[in-house]
Design an enzyme around this catalytic site. Structure first.
Site, PDB file in Angstrom:
ATOM      1  N   SER A   1       0.854  -1.191   0.000  1.00 33.99           N
ATOM      2  CA  SER A   1       0.000   0.000   0.000  1.00 33.99           C
ATOM      3  C   SER A   1       0.887   1.237   0.000  1.00 33.99           C
ATOM      4  O   SER A   1       1.671   1.447   0.936  1.00 33.99           O
ATOM      5  CB  SER A   1      -0.889   0.022   1.247  1.00 33.99           C
ATOM      6  OG  SER A   1      -1.436   1.331   1.386  1.00 33.99           O
TER       7      SER A   1
ATOM      8  N   HIS B   1      -1.007  -1.284  -4.425  1.00 37.78           N
ATOM      9  CA  HIS B   1      -2.275  -1.024  -3.742  1.00 37.78           C
ATOM     10  C   HIS B   1      -2.406   0.468  -3.441  1.00 37.78           C
ATOM     11  O   HIS B   1      -1.533   1.065  -2.802  1.00 37.78           O
ATOM     12  CB  HIS B   1      -2.323  -1.835  -2.445  1.00 37.78           C
ATOM     13  CG  HIS B   1      -3.635  -1.805  -1.734  1.00 37.78           C
ATOM     14  ND1 HIS B   1      -4.702  -2.614  -2.087  1.00 37.78           N
ATOM     15  CD2 HIS B   1      -4.070  -1.062  -0.681  1.00 37.78           C
ATOM     16  CE1 HIS B   1      -5.723  -2.374  -1.275  1.00 37.78           C
ATOM     17  NE2 HIS B   1      -5.375  -1.424  -0.418  1.00 37.78           N
TER      18      HIS B   1
ATOM     19  N   ASP C   1      -4.738   3.300  -1.717  1.00 39.62           N
ATOM     20  CA  ASP C   1      -5.821   3.548  -0.769  1.00 39.62           C
ATOM     21  C   ASP C   1      -6.373   4.954  -0.962  1.00 39.62           C
ATOM     22  O   ASP C   1      -5.690   5.947  -0.695  1.00 39.62           O
ATOM     23  CB  ASP C   1      -5.298   3.383   0.665  1.00 39.62           C
ATOM     24  CG  ASP C   1      -5.090   1.926   1.028  1.00 39.62           C
ATOM     25  OD1 ASP C   1      -6.046   1.139   0.850  1.00 39.62           O
ATOM     26  OD2 ASP C   1      -3.988   1.570   1.469  1.00 39.62           O
TER      27      ASP C   1
ATOM     28  N   MET D   1      -9.077   7.651   0.159  1.00 42.42           N
ATOM     29  CA  MET D   1      -9.931   7.974   1.316  1.00 42.42           C
ATOM     30  C   MET D   1     -10.427   9.414   1.210  1.00 42.42           C
ATOM     31  O   MET D   1      -9.687  10.290   0.754  1.00 42.42           O
ATOM     32  CB  MET D   1      -9.125   7.820   2.614  1.00 42.42           C
ATOM     33  CG  MET D   1      -8.465   6.458   2.761  1.00 42.42           C
ATOM     34  SD  MET D   1      -7.648   6.304   4.349  1.00 42.42           S
ATOM     35  CE  MET D   1      -6.806   4.729   4.144  1.00 42.42           C
TER      36      MET D   1
ATOM     37  N   HIS E   1      -8.266   0.718  -4.021  1.00 39.94           N
ATOM     38  CA  HIS E   1      -9.208   0.465  -2.927  1.00 39.94           C
ATOM     39  C   HIS E   1      -9.899   1.782  -2.578  1.00 39.94           C
ATOM     40  O   HIS E   1      -9.281   2.680  -2.003  1.00 39.94           O
ATOM     41  CB  HIS E   1      -8.382  -0.095  -1.742  1.00 39.94           C
ATOM     42  CG  HIS E   1      -9.171  -0.362  -0.509  1.00 39.94           C
ATOM     43  ND1 HIS E   1      -8.565  -0.646   0.700  1.00 39.94           N
ATOM     44  CD2 HIS E   1     -10.512  -0.404  -0.282  1.00 39.94           C
ATOM     45  CE1 HIS E   1      -9.494  -0.839   1.619  1.00 39.94           C
ATOM     46  NE2 HIS E   1     -10.680  -0.692   1.053  1.00 39.94           N
TER      47      HIS E   1
ATOM     48  N   MET F   1     -12.278   4.036  -0.588  1.00 39.59           N
ATOM     49  CA  MET F   1     -12.983   4.224   0.685  1.00 39.59           C
ATOM     50  C   MET F   1     -13.619   5.605   0.634  1.00 39.59           C
ATOM     51  O   MET F   1     -13.188   6.550   1.322  1.00 39.59           O
ATOM     52  CB  MET F   1     -11.979   4.096   1.848  1.00 39.59           C
ATOM     53  CG  MET F   1     -11.517   2.655   2.054  1.00 39.59           C
ATOM     54  SD  MET F   1      -9.955   2.514   2.956  1.00 39.59           S
ATOM     55  CE  MET F   1      -8.796   2.673   1.608  1.00 39.59           C
TER      56      MET F   1
ATOM     57  N   MET G   1     -11.032  -6.816   5.175  1.00 40.19           N
ATOM     58  CA  MET G   1     -10.395  -5.766   5.982  1.00 40.19           C
ATOM     59  C   MET G   1     -10.084  -6.349   7.358  1.00 40.19           C
ATOM     60  O   MET G   1     -11.002  -6.662   8.129  1.00 40.19           O
ATOM     61  CB  MET G   1     -11.305  -4.554   6.129  1.00 40.19           C
ATOM     62  CG  MET G   1     -11.553  -3.760   4.843  1.00 40.19           C
ATOM     63  SD  MET G   1     -10.069  -3.188   4.008  1.00 40.19           S
ATOM     64  CE  MET G   1      -9.281  -2.195   5.272  1.00 40.19           C
TER      65      MET G   1
ATOM     66  N   ASP H   1      -6.285  -7.075   3.999  1.00 39.96           N
ATOM     67  CA  ASP H   1      -5.756  -5.706   4.089  1.00 39.96           C
ATOM     68  C   ASP H   1      -5.784  -5.211   5.526  1.00 39.96           C
ATOM     69  O   ASP H   1      -6.856  -5.061   6.115  1.00 39.96           O
ATOM     70  CB  ASP H   1      -6.627  -4.799   3.203  1.00 39.96           C
ATOM     71  CG  ASP H   1      -6.070  -3.392   3.056  1.00 39.96           C
ATOM     72  OD1 ASP H   1      -5.048  -3.066   3.678  1.00 39.96           O
ATOM     73  OD2 ASP H   1      -6.695  -2.621   2.291  1.00 39.96           O
TER      74      ASP H   1
HETATM   75  C1  DX5 Z   1      -6.494   0.860   5.598  1.00 41.49           C
HETATM   76  C2  DX5 Z   1      -5.895   0.606   4.235  1.00 41.49           C
HETATM   77  C3  DX5 Z   1      -4.724  -0.325   4.232  1.00 41.49           C
HETATM   78  C4  DX5 Z   1      -3.569   0.113   5.043  1.00 41.49           C
HETATM   79  C5  DX5 Z   1      -2.639  -1.040   5.289  1.00 41.49           C
HETATM   80  O1  DX5 Z   1      -7.681   1.558   5.448  1.00 41.49           O
HETATM   81  O2  DX5 Z   1      -6.865   0.044   3.395  1.00 41.49           O
HETATM   82  O3  DX5 Z   1      -4.349  -0.637   2.906  1.00 41.49           O
HETATM   83  O4  DX5 Z   1      -2.873   1.154   4.456  1.00 41.49           O
HETATM   84  O5  DX5 Z   1      -1.612  -0.572   6.093  1.00 41.49           O
HETATM   85  P1  DX5 Z   1      -0.779  -1.513   7.065  1.00 41.49           P
HETATM   86  O6  DX5 Z   1      -0.201  -2.610   6.216  1.00 41.49           O
HETATM   87  O7  DX5 Z   1       0.243  -0.583   7.592  1.00 41.49           O
HETATM   88  O8  DX5 Z   1      -1.721  -2.035   8.105  1.00 41.49           O
HETATM   89 ZN    ZN Z   2      -6.376  -0.788   1.318  1.00 44.57          ZN
END
Ligand code: DX5
Ligand code: ZN
Length: 220
Positions: free
Chosen positions: A9, A34, A36, A38, A67, A69, A138, A176
């Site tokens: 990520s 990956h 993320d 948000m 991904h 969110m 998750m 994840d």
């Molecule tokens: C959380 C994200 C993850 C996160 C994973 O909302 O979807 O992808 O960044 O991070 P680590 O591997 O540090 O838990």
């Molecule tokens: Zn993620």
């Protein structure tokens, strides 16, 4: 058991050098990148949008595992597809008609994933599993990197592995959140074939990335 695919990520990368970080993690053996996304609304954090995905796209030929969110979600699918996402993963809680959202992702020519929050049961996929390309379990509540793995999700991974095998279709089972060498092994033992890892991929800086990824694959 085959080594899992590793999807670092970029949330844990150095944002001031994002393109270099994507190149470095790709060269270090990442299978997917990956991303993320948000919005500060669906989750309590704000990260990046389609403009950044588009800017990063020329820096890796690996699949971009995006991904989302964000809520609402449907108005933004086209922008992420055009920016270069290969897999678009969405949360059922982010829109009123998740089946239609999956159809929309496929209509854009992209692979569709469904993300299940820690409290969301596998059963939610009963009438979706035949339509999707990936399930994202998750193992933390979405919003931040660096959280601890929620162990109850191992049972869900196990249940999803059985559900996926019953379909006979090649659906990825990705996990994840809170992935390290120990939890990576627990997830693959439970049936996962792809693991997102932010903290564990990027720790120590670029000289460590190859060893970090190899360790997550169980190669040490
Ligand atoms: C959380 C994200 C993850 C996160 C994973 O909302 O979807 O992808 O960044 O991070 P680590 O591997 O540090 O838990
Ligand atoms: Zn993620």
């Amino acid at each position: 058991m085959a080594a899992p695919l590793i999807a670092p990520s970029i949330l844990s990368a150095d944002f001031a050098r994002l393109a270099e970080e994507v190149r470095a993690i790709d060269a270090a053996g990442a299978d997917w990148i990956h991303v993320d996304v948000m919005d500060g609304h669906f989750v309590p954090n704000i990260t990046i949008g389609p403009g950044v995905v588009k800017a990063l796209r020329p820096h890796s030929a690996k699949p971009f595992d995006v991904h989302l969110m964000i809520a609402p979600i449907d108005p933004y699918l086209e922008a992420f597809a055009a920016a270069g996402a290969d897999i678009i993963t969405v949360h059922p809680e982010a829109g009123p008609h998740i089946h239609r959202t999956v159809q929309a992702i496929h209509a854009l020519g992209k692979k569709a994933g469904i993300a299940l929050n820690p409290a969301t049961p596998a059963k939610l996929l009963d009438y979706l599993i035949d339509e999707i390309d990936l399930v994202l379990v998750m193992s933390v509540n979405p919003g931040f990197g660096g959280q601890s793995f929620i162990t109850s999700q191992l049972r869900k991974i196990d249940a999803l592995r059985k559900m996926i095998d019953k379909t006979g279709r090649p659906i990825h089972l990705e996990v994840d959140g809170g992935i390290d060498v120990l939890t990576a092994r627990q997830c693959t033992d439970a049936g996962a074939d792809a693991l997102v890892a932010g903290t564990a991929s990027f720790k120590g800086g670029p000289s460590c990335y190859a060893a970090n990824i190899a360790a997550l694959k169980g190669a040490d």
